[in-house]
Scaffold this motif. Structure first.
Motif, PDB file in Angstrom:
ATOM      1  N   TRP A 154     -27.438 -24.549  40.244  1.00 18.60           N
ATOM      2  CA  TRP A 154     -26.151 -24.611  39.550  1.00 18.60           C
ATOM      3  C   TRP A 154     -25.822 -23.277  38.882  1.00 18.60           C
ATOM      4  O   TRP A 154     -24.662 -22.887  38.801  1.00 18.60           O
ATOM      5  N   TRP A 155     -26.849 -22.575  38.384  1.00 20.19           N
ATOM      6  CA  TRP A 155     -26.629 -21.242  37.825  1.00 20.19           C
ATOM      7  C   TRP A 155     -26.081 -20.320  38.909  1.00 20.19           C
ATOM      8  O   TRP A 155     -25.132 -19.576  38.682  1.00 20.19           O
ATOM      9  N   TRP A 156     -26.689 -20.368  40.101  1.00 20.90           N
ATOM     10  CA  TRP A 156     -26.240 -19.528  41.214  1.00 20.90           C
ATOM     11  C   TRP A 156     -24.797 -19.857  41.598  1.00 20.90           C
ATOM     12  O   TRP A 156     -23.981 -18.959  41.807  1.00 20.90           O
TER      13      TRP A 156
ATOM     14  N   GLY B 152     -22.440 -21.228  39.729  1.00 20.69           N
ATOM     15  CA  GLY B 152     -21.552 -20.763  38.663  1.00 20.69           C
ATOM     16  C   GLY B 152     -21.387 -19.264  38.667  1.00 20.69           C
ATOM     17  O   GLY B 152     -20.285 -18.736  38.478  1.00 20.69           O
ATOM     18  N   TRP B 153     -22.474 -18.557  38.882  1.00 22.88           N
ATOM     19  CA  TRP B 153     -22.424 -17.093  38.881  1.00 22.88           C
ATOM     20  C   TRP B 153     -21.563 -16.570  40.029  1.00 22.88           C
ATOM     21  O   TRP B 153     -20.786 -15.639  39.862  1.00 22.88           O
ATOM     22  N   HIS B 154     -21.687 -17.171  41.197  1.00 23.53           N
ATOM     23  CA  HIS B 154     -21.001 -16.644  42.365  1.00 23.53           C
ATOM     24  C   HIS B 154     -19.556 -17.130  42.503  1.00 23.53           C
ATOM     25  O   HIS B 154     -18.744 -16.449  43.145  1.00 23.53           O
TER      26      HIS B 154
ATOM     27  N   ALA C  74     -17.801 -16.858  37.764  1.00 23.48           N
ATOM     28  CA  ALA C  74     -17.893 -15.673  36.906  1.00 23.48           C
ATOM     29  C   ALA C  74     -17.109 -14.527  37.549  1.00 23.48           C
ATOM     30  O   ALA C  74     -17.511 -13.988  38.563  1.00 23.48           O
ATOM     31  N   ARG C  75     -16.022 -14.216  36.977  1.00 21.26           N
ATOM     32  CA  ARG C  75     -15.198 -13.099  37.496  1.00 21.26           C
ATOM     33  C   ARG C  75     -14.714 -12.287  36.323  1.00 21.26           C
ATOM     34  O   ARG C  75     -14.294 -12.684  35.341  1.00 21.26           O
TER      35      ARG C  75
END
Length: 72
Positions: free
Chosen positions: A62-64, A66-68, A71-72
């Motif tokens: 889930w971190w991956w 959200g990050w990809h 996150a912008r």
């Protein structure tokens, strides 16, 4: 918008559609296909000793995501 971006977006849309179709097939009465919730529950119960490796893996996934994607 570039062609490669459209190909990637289309690929993710197809993958999402396939997951939705598979979930629909899994929820039919008498189906032997596990639902997404069943798969997540199975993965999250995995432990090595006292270390909850499955939960850490799901959290990392889930971190991956959200990050990809967020996150912008």
């Amino acid at each position: 918008m570039s062609v490669s971006r459209m190909v990637v977006i289309s690929g993710f849309a197809v993958a999402l559609l396939l997951v939705a179709v598979l979930e629909g097939l899994a929820r039919r009465p008498g189906s032997r296909i596990p639902t997404l919730g069943d798969v997540c529950a199975y993965v999250m119960q995995y432990e090595v000793g006292k270390l909850p490796v499955g939960r850490i893996g799901v959290l990392g996934f889930w971190w991956w995501v959200g990050w990809h994607f967020f996150a912008r």
